[in-house]
Scaffold this motif. Structure first.
Motif, PDB file in Angstrom:
ATOM      1  N   GLU A 292       0.811  -1.216   0.000  1.00 13.41           N
ATOM      2  CA  GLU A 292       0.000   0.000   0.000  1.00 13.41           C
ATOM      3  C   GLU A 292       0.847   1.269   0.000  1.00 13.41           C
ATOM      4  O   GLU A 292       0.411   2.305  -0.489  1.00 13.41           O
ATOM      5  CB  GLU A 292      -0.936   0.003   1.215  1.00 13.41           C
ATOM      6  CG  GLU A 292      -2.004  -1.070   1.192  1.00 13.41           C
ATOM      7  CD  GLU A 292      -3.120  -0.774   0.206  1.00 13.41           C
ATOM      8  OE1 GLU A 292      -3.073   0.297  -0.432  1.00 13.41           O
ATOM      9  OE2 GLU A 292      -4.026  -1.608   0.076  1.00 13.41           O
ATOM     10  N   GLN A 293       2.063   1.207   0.561  1.00 11.07           N
ATOM     11  CA  GLN A 293       2.928   2.383   0.655  1.00 11.07           C
ATOM     12  C   GLN A 293       4.184   2.221  -0.202  1.00 11.07           C
ATOM     13  O   GLN A 293       5.251   2.727   0.141  1.00 11.07           O
ATOM     14  CB  GLN A 293       3.326   2.620   2.121  1.00 11.07           C
ATOM     15  CG  GLN A 293       2.160   2.785   3.066  1.00 11.07           C
ATOM     16  CD  GLN A 293       1.349   4.029   2.752  1.00 11.07           C
ATOM     17  OE1 GLN A 293       1.886   5.047   2.305  1.00 11.07           O
ATOM     18  NE2 GLN A 293       0.045   3.960   2.999  1.00 11.07           N
ATOM     19  N   SER A 294       4.060   1.539  -1.315  1.00 11.48           N
ATOM     20  CA  SER A 294       5.240   1.243  -2.135  1.00 11.48           C
ATOM     21  C   SER A 294       5.871   2.506  -2.704  1.00 11.48           C
ATOM     22  O   SER A 294       7.101   2.633  -2.757  1.00 11.48           O
ATOM     23  CB  SER A 294       4.851   0.295  -3.273  1.00 11.48           C
ATOM     24  OG  SER A 294       4.354  -0.924  -2.763  1.00 11.48           O
ATOM     25  N   CYS A 295       5.064   3.455  -3.138  1.00  8.04           N
ATOM     26  CA  CYS A 295       5.609   4.661  -3.768  1.00  8.04           C
ATOM     27  C   CYS A 295       6.413   5.500  -2.782  1.00  8.04           C
ATOM     28  O   CYS A 295       7.317   6.239  -3.186  1.00  8.04           O
ATOM     29  CB  CYS A 295       4.478   5.498  -4.364  1.00  8.04           C
ATOM     30  SG  CYS A 295       3.729   4.775  -5.849  1.00  8.04           S
ATOM     31  N   ARG A 469      -3.913   1.578  -6.246  1.00  4.48           N
ATOM     32  CA  ARG A 469      -3.194   0.304  -6.225  1.00  4.48           C
ATOM     33  C   ARG A 469      -2.404   0.090  -7.512  1.00  4.48           C
ATOM     34  O   ARG A 469      -1.303  -0.468  -7.492  1.00  4.48           O
ATOM     35  CB  ARG A 469      -4.186  -0.830  -5.991  1.00  4.48           C
ATOM     36  CG  ARG A 469      -4.777  -0.797  -4.586  1.00  4.48           C
ATOM     37  CD  ARG A 469      -5.807  -1.879  -4.355  1.00  4.48           C
ATOM     38  NE  ARG A 469      -6.229  -1.910  -2.953  1.00  4.48           N
ATOM     39  CZ  ARG A 469      -7.152  -2.728  -2.466  1.00  4.48           C
ATOM     40  NH1 ARG A 469      -7.757  -3.588  -3.284  1.00  4.48           N
ATOM     41  NH2 ARG A 469      -7.468  -2.691  -1.185  1.00  4.48           N
ATOM     42  N   GLN A 472       0.765   2.012  -7.118  1.00  2.00           N
ATOM     43  CA  GLN A 472       1.740   1.332  -6.261  1.00  2.00           C
ATOM     44  C   GLN A 472       2.498   0.265  -7.053  1.00  2.00           C
ATOM     45  O   GLN A 472       3.722   0.115  -6.917  1.00  2.00           O
ATOM     46  CB  GLN A 472       1.029   0.689  -5.058  1.00  2.00           C
ATOM     47  CG  GLN A 472       0.185   1.630  -4.216  1.00  2.00           C
ATOM     48  CD  GLN A 472       1.002   2.675  -3.476  1.00  2.00           C
ATOM     49  OE1 GLN A 472       2.226   2.591  -3.398  1.00  2.00           O
ATOM     50  NE2 GLN A 472       0.328   3.671  -2.918  1.00  2.00           N
TER      51      GLN A 472
END
Length: 499
Positions: A292-295, A469, A472
């Motif tokens: 969810e917080q990949s970026c 999503r 991400q």
């Protein structure tokens, strides 16, 4: 069928029977009027039948004219469903499982890996220039000074060992090794692309599954309103247009649901092709929390991006080719021993039939039609082109990453506002329903519009969530960490698909 029946006691009855078949639903309308009928007198059924047979038939009434005259009501909406639930007992597909299946069976990855094996063999070919070359053969023909005649058959063996070539062989080896690095980057690029395509197809399946559920909920809600409008119409508490409007909204929702089912089938077909499964019944609604917080977590250096790595390998190979082109005009020093054995001759002579020789050979091209200079210029231009390609790959990867990060921030803020908006719309919808049912101060059209607005707000939320999503996934792909995020980067197994 419309028939005019006359009775001898001045009884005029108009009977209109209209049957409409639409999806197995039939509606009938009867309109009758009686004039000049004596009190207490009842029409004779048999006499009516005889008079009916004696009279001609009047053309059927127009459906449009009946609707305009208020004599036709649409049938109750059929209780059909647009939902597409998975088959009973079927297991839904998880995201990690889908990506792992795709990476272990998609043919393009095997193609890229075989390309690496090919380039490794080319490195061995280039390294063979460091080792001696031995050749041999038999010559037959005319030769002067041969005892017993001029015909001769000679067996030759020669060898050549390169001593120094000013970097010709080393440049070829370096270029081949750079080709291996480029092919390995091609493997990583293929893996990342397959992982991204699989993840995006999976997210599309999630998205359309949710939209279908939302649309079905809207149809159910509109169906309740339609039943209520029909009851109020039967009691004379509302107009016919209210009921017709509810039926129209239900059919519009069904059309939307069928379109969403078509999109879901397309997403499942794509996912089936990528994973190698014959059929996809459904996908899980779960999305890994760690993605969810990949970026916000990925590195922006872009050194692990496979496109950047492939571009860097092309630069290295171009540099090696420039060195090889420059060395092509320089001498090559080699040691060349030879051995010759005459196979035929006069056995009575004392002449030695064997010849031995060892030469230190220095050779270089003197003139080749400006080919060497043109080769140098071409290799230098190729190097400049590959360097520009590297800059382009870095810029494109960085641009994709920055765009994804900026969109994620905006969409997170938008998702919060959409959630608040949905709450207010739901509250408005409830209030409109109470005002329509209990107070009678709110028209049905306002209630239908509130229902439609609530539906659109839910769809908008799902669209925003799906976009988040997808972004991400795109951030992980731009950083070159997508396959690692699914824990399948080191999986080298390949399950060949049957044709």
């Amino acid at each position: 069928m419309s028939r005019i029946l006359y009775h001898r006691h001045s009884i005029a009855c108009l009977t209109i029977v209209l049957s409409i078949s639409s999806g197995g639903v039939a509606g009938q309308v009867y309109a009758s009027s009686v004039r000049d009928q004596p009190k207490g007198q009842v029409a004779d059924t048999g006499q009516l039948t005889k008079n009916n047979q004696a009279q001609g038939t009047v053309p059927a009434a127009s459906l449009v004219s009946l609707i305009e005259a208020g004599q036709f009501l649409p049938p109750s909406a059929p209780q059909s469903s647009v939902s597409n639930p998975p088959t009973a007992g079927a297991e839904v597909l998880e995201l990690r499982v889908a990506v792992r299946q795709a990476l272990t069976s998609y043919p393009d990855i095997l193609r890229a890996r075989e390309g690496v094996n090919e380039q490794v063999q080319r490195v061995d070919v280039a390294q063979a220039g460091y080792y001696p070359r031995i050749s041999g053969g038999v010559r037959t023909g005319y030769q002067s000074g041969v005892p017993g005649g001029h015909s001769a058959q000679v067996f030759d063996v020669s060898a050549s060992q390169m001593l120094y070539d000013f970097g010709k062989v080393s440049s070829a080896v370096e270029a081949s090794r750079a080709g291996v690095t480029e092919r390995e980057a091609d493997v990583r690029l293929s893996i990342e692309q397959v992982a991204m395509n699989t993840a995006l197809a999976f997210l599309d399946g999630q998205y359309y599954q949710r939209l279908i559920a939302i649309t079905q909920a809207q149809i159910d809600s509109l169906g309740k309103i339609s039943d209520l409008a029909r009851q109020r119409l039967d009691m004379g508490a509302s107009t016919r247009s209210d009921y017709v409007q509810t039926v129209s909204r239900i059919e519009a929702a069904r059309v939307t649901g069928f379109q969403q089912q078509a999109n879901l089938a397309r997403a499942f077909a794509t996912l089936s092709s990528l994973t190698g499964q014959p059929r996809i019944e459904g996908v899980s609604d779960h999305f890994p929390r760690e993605l969810e917080q990949s970026c916000q977590q990925v590195d922006a250096s872009m050194q692990d991006n496979p496109e950047v790595q492939a571009a860097q390998a092309r630069v290295t190979r171009a540099e090696a080719e420039v060195g090889a082109a420059r060395a092509a005009g320089l001498p090559t020093l080699s040691l060349e021993p030879t051995f010759s054995q005459q196979l035929e001759g006069n056995p009575g002579t004392d002449q030695d039939r064997s010849r031995y020789s060892v030469f230190l050979n220095a050779s270089m091209p003197i003139y080749q039609g400006n080919a060497i200079q043109a080769g140098k210029a071409a290799s230098e231009r190729a190097l400049a082109s590959s360097q520009a390609g590297l800059d382009t790959a870095r810029l494109r990867a960085r641009q994709d990453m920055q765009q994804s990060k900026s969109q994620v921030l905006q969409l997170h803020a938008s998702l919060g506002a959409q959630t608040l908006r949905e709450r207010t719309i739901d509250e408005t919808r409830v209030l409109y329903g109470q005002q329509y049912l209990q107070l009678g101060t709110r028209p049905l059209l306002d209630l239908l519009n509130a229902e439609q607005e609530a539906y659109l707000s839910r769809v908008e939320q799902q669209t925003t969530l799906n976009s988040l999503r997808r972004l991400q996934i795109n951030c992980l792909y731009s950083a070159g960490h997508l396959s690692q995020a699914f824990g399948v980067a080191s999986d080298d197994t390949y399950r060949e698909r049957l044709p």
